[in-house]
Enzyme design. Structure first.
Site, mmCIF file in Angstrom:
data_model
loop_
_atom_site.group_PDB
_atom_site.id
_atom_site.type_symbol
_atom_site.label_atom_id
_atom_site.label_comp_id
_atom_site.label_asym_id
_atom_site.label_seq_id
_atom_site.Cartn_x
_atom_site.Cartn_y
_atom_site.Cartn_z
ATOM 1 N N CYS A 8 51.272 40.388 50.265
ATOM 2 C CA CYS A 8 52.468 39.955 50.987
ATOM 3 C C CYS A 8 52.418 38.497 51.178
ATOM 4 C CB CYS A 8 52.532 40.701 52.530
ATOM 5 S SG CYS A 8 52.599 42.351 52.303
ATOM 6 N N GLY A 34 55.234 39.347 46.704
ATOM 7 C CA GLY A 34 55.833 40.554 47.067
ATOM 8 C C GLY A 34 57.152 40.723 46.757
ATOM 9 N N ASN A 108 50.124 39.628 56.680
ATOM 10 C CA ASN A 108 49.633 39.597 55.235
ATOM 11 C C ASN A 108 48.055 40.173 55.348
ATOM 12 O OD1 ASN A 108 48.633 37.220 52.800
ATOM 13 N ND2 ASN A 108 49.051 39.433 52.542
ATOM 14 N N GLY A 109 47.971 41.079 54.655
ATOM 15 C CA GLY A 109 46.343 41.651 54.511
ATOM 16 C C GLY A 109 46.310 43.364 54.757
ATOM 17 N N CYS A 243 39.221 35.504 49.748
ATOM 18 C CA CYS A 243 39.444 36.442 48.659
ATOM 19 C C CYS A 243 39.514 35.480 47.261
ATOM 20 C CB CYS A 243 40.630 37.069 48.769
ATOM 21 S SG CYS A 243 41.341 37.918 47.286
ATOM 22 N N TYR A 249 43.926 35.406 40.175
ATOM 23 C CA TYR A 249 45.182 35.910 39.990
ATOM 24 C C TYR A 249 46.325 35.748 40.953
ATOM 25 C CZ TYR A 249 48.911 39.183 39.059
ATOM 26 O OH TYR A 249 49.910 39.779 39.002
ATOM 27 N N SER A 290 49.402 34.257 33.630
ATOM 28 C CA SER A 290 48.215 34.257 34.493
ATOM 29 C C SER A 290 47.072 33.596 33.590
ATOM 30 C CB SER A 290 48.035 35.664 34.895
ATOM 31 O OG SER A 290 48.114 36.725 33.641
ATOM 32 N N ASP A 352 42.720 36.069 29.150
ATOM 33 C CA ASP A 352 43.628 36.618 30.483
ATOM 34 C C ASP A 352 43.000 36.396 31.792
ATOM 35 O OD1 ASP A 352 45.679 37.403 31.834
ATOM 36 O OD2 ASP A 352 45.681 39.466 30.892
ATOM 37 N N CYS A 389 40.009 46.947 46.341
ATOM 38 C CA CYS A 389 39.866 46.089 47.577
ATOM 39 C C CYS A 389 40.568 46.710 48.691
ATOM 40 C CB CYS A 389 40.834 44.776 47.211
ATOM 41 S SG CYS A 389 41.130 43.829 48.461
ATOM 42 N N CYS A 444 35.348 43.242 45.012
ATOM 43 C CA CYS A 444 35.986 44.019 43.849
ATOM 44 C C CYS A 444 34.935 43.775 42.738
ATOM 45 C CB CYS A 444 37.420 43.496 43.455
ATOM 46 S SG CYS A 444 37.658 41.563 43.353
HETATM 47 P P1 AMP Z 1 45.334 45.937 33.239
HETATM 48 O O1 AMP Z 1 44.189 45.685 32.770
HETATM 49 O O2 AMP Z 1 46.160 46.666 32.366
HETATM 50 O O3 AMP Z 1 45.274 46.582 34.808
HETATM 51 O O4 AMP Z 1 46.409 44.762 33.804
HETATM 52 C C1 AMP Z 1 45.475 43.475 34.162
HETATM 53 C C2 AMP Z 1 46.713 42.304 34.260
HETATM 54 O O5 AMP Z 1 47.312 42.565 35.691
HETATM 55 C C3 AMP Z 1 46.105 40.856 34.278
HETATM 56 O O6 AMP Z 1 46.427 40.274 33.224
HETATM 57 C C4 AMP Z 1 46.608 40.406 35.558
HETATM 58 O O7 AMP Z 1 47.075 39.196 35.333
HETATM 59 C C5 AMP Z 1 47.456 41.369 36.311
HETATM 60 N N1 AMP Z 1 46.874 41.934 37.597
HETATM 61 C C6 AMP Z 1 45.298 42.055 37.918
HETATM 62 N N2 AMP Z 1 45.565 42.239 39.232
HETATM 63 C C7 AMP Z 1 46.669 42.667 39.672
HETATM 64 C C8 AMP Z 1 47.260 42.981 40.811
HETATM 65 N N3 AMP Z 1 46.422 43.289 42.108
HETATM 66 N N4 AMP Z 1 48.786 42.932 40.929
HETATM 67 C C9 AMP Z 1 49.473 42.708 39.951
HETATM 68 N N5 AMP Z 1 49.084 42.369 38.770
HETATM 69 C C10 AMP Z 1 47.687 42.337 38.653
#
Ligand code: AMP
Length: 477
Positions: A8, A34, A108-109, A243, A249, A290, A352, A389, A444
């Site tokens: 959030c 969010g 948030n949290g 965190c 990310y 990302s 990535d 998490c 994590c």
């Molecule tokens: P996947 O390995 O298919 O679950 O997707 C990983 C991708 O999702 C990565 O490229 C991240 O940029 C993105 N990602 C990782 N964690 C999150 C999260 N908590 N919420 C939204 N996107 C995420």
């Protein structure tokens, strides 16, 4: 049906020309935190005005609703949650009338003892309107034996465990607090004669506000016409646990969080990754957006050219952040398109930021193959995610975390890459300058949970039958 407050964004404004507009722009900058719902509560000569709804900030607020939100003080919230998405009672800020005056709170949290507190409060007769842990805060505040809002908030916060960055507003004051571990970011800035508070500093840039400082872990600040007062609700911890996934990310690259710019941190992760796991290849490409910062760092450190091998359609939201799997997988395809003429016949290092379930990476790798890539070496600028998490990032349960269940070789095969490597925890900590290692939560990635999780993180539970559903698209009060 359990509902948790996850990723959030919170925002607050005190003594600004029109708080609603300021909050609107602040929330606009925090939209990435969010996208399910948003709300603003303002205060004008002790009257509260509320607008909240599901959807994006730009869809919820318009000229009419912003005009309705009168006053020079306000707080706002953007929300994401895994389930109970249509339950509008869960959209924040939460607000109520109490013996200490009116109060509105945005959080948030993830409060790890919310389930215990919820049951205790319910036993004592509290009437809950929602299933979010943030509502526990309102009840604790309302029932606190302390008389003043400041003391009642200190008392409230001292009962909470886990992750919480909070903004709260009453008649004539704004409060902001961060949990003792400092899991989530929260910062203070000066705007004209007044102040703004935001989850991330990118919100300040949009408003031309001047960053003052972060709210300290365990600190509660009180902003009134007399200025900013600093109080504590918990003793400082020897080791905070901010965190690290915010840097990996979640936060926006143009934000400075925990004393470090996010883009620079990610670039350094890429640089460390290049030194740790080099590849003989033709070019480096980042997965937009990302992976971009880390790809830049990897290219710089490896001496390989950085190319635009994948183009992103900017009119699609974050794929992963859509709670339902069906929408998520469609989103992956709509969102990214490989550039054939760039990658055809080439040996690629693909960067990535993280690998969670592995499903999106698999689709991306196969799309790059279809576009003619000769070799695909996937490099992830964070370690394998091996545990969920409990402090506010939406990671799936352990059974869905691919790295918790399979070896790196097996993941590589599943994804269809030629090689796969992850940044080590040690090098990740090096990238965020965590030396000595005492500033970050890496649970994590290494399973070391800094705050014990009661009832295995059990959430406030509400079955479909028990739920009170609100009618209509608008949710104004
Ligand atoms: P996947 O390995 O298919 O679950 O997707 C990983 C991708 O999702 C990565 O490229 C991240 O940029 C993105 N990602 C990782 N964690 C999150 C999260 N908590 N919420 C939204 N996107 C995420």
């Amino acid at each position: 049906m359990s509902d948790m407050v996850h990723e959030c964004g919170v925002f607050g404004a005190y003594n600004v020309a029109h708080a609603a507009t300021t909050c609107f722009y602040g929330l606009y900058a925090l939209q990435h935190r969010g996208q399910e719902g948003a709300g603003i509560v303002t205060c004008d000569t002790s009257q509260f005005f509320v607008v909240k709804d599901s959807g994006l900030v730009s869809d919820i607020f318009n000229k009419e609703s912003l005009t309705y939100l009168k006053g020079t003080n306000g707080i706002g919230h953007v929300r994401y949650s895994t389930t109970g998405g249509n339950n509008k009672a869960n959209i924040q800020p939460m607000y109520s009338k109490t013996s200490k005056g009116k109060i509105a709170i945005a959080h948030n949290g993830n409060i790890t003892n919310a389930y215990v507190l919820y049951n205790q409060l319910k036993e004592a007769g509290a009437l809950f309107q929602s299933t979010i842990d943030s509502e526990v805060l309102l009840h604790l505040f309302a029932t606190s034996k302390k008389r003043s809002p400041l003391e009642a908030m200190q008392d409230t916060l001292s009962h909470l465990e886990g992750a919480f960055s909070i903004v709260a507003m009453g008649d004539g004051y704004l409060m902001a607090a961060r949990d003792p571990n400092g899991f989530r970011p929260l910062a203070l800035a000066k705007l004209g004669k007044g102040y703004v508070i935001a989850s991330e500093t990118c919100a300040f840039d949009l408003l031309n506000a001047d960053y003052v400082r972060d709210i300290e872990p365990g600190e509660l600040i009180m902003i009134t016409d007399d200025g900013v007062e600093s109080h504590r609700f918990a003793e400082p911890l020897k080791r905070v646990s901010q965190c690290i996934f915010e840097h990996v990310y979640f936060a926006r690259p143009d934000s400075d969080i925990f004393g470090l710019n996010v883009h620079q941190a990610r670039k350094e992760m890429g640089r460390q990754l290049a030194l740790q796991s080099p590849v003989d290849a033709d070019m480096v490409i980042g997965i937009p957006d990302s992976g971009n910062s880390a790809a830049l760092g990897y290219a710089e450190a490896s001496g390989l050219p950085l190319e635009m091998g994948i183009i992103r359609n900017h009119y699609v939201g974050r794929t992963f952040i859509q709670p339902r799997q069906r929408i998520r997988s469609l989103g992956v395809k709509v969102k990214l398109n490989p550039v054939k003429s760039v990658i055809q016949g080439k040996r690629l290092v693909v960067i990535d930021d993280s690998l969670v379930r592995g499903t999106t990476s698999k689709e991306r790798v196969s799309a790059l193959r279809r576009a003619g890539a000769k070799e695909i070496h996937l490099r992830i600028s964070s370690p394998p995610v091996i545990g969920p998490c409990f402090y506010g990032i939406d990671t799936p349960s352990k059974d869905q975390l691919i790295a918790a269940n399979y070896s790196i070789a097996a993941i590589c095969e599943y994804i269809g890459a030629d090689t796969l490597a992850f940044l080590s925890v040690k090098n990740l900590l090096r990238a965020v300058q965590d030396d000595p290692h005492n500033r970050f939560c890496t649970a994590c990635f290494d399973g070391k949970y800094p705050v014990k999780v009661t009832h295995k993180g059990k959430k406030i539970f509400e079955s479909r039958k028990e739920r009170i559903q609100l009618y209509g698209t608008s949710n104004r009060y």
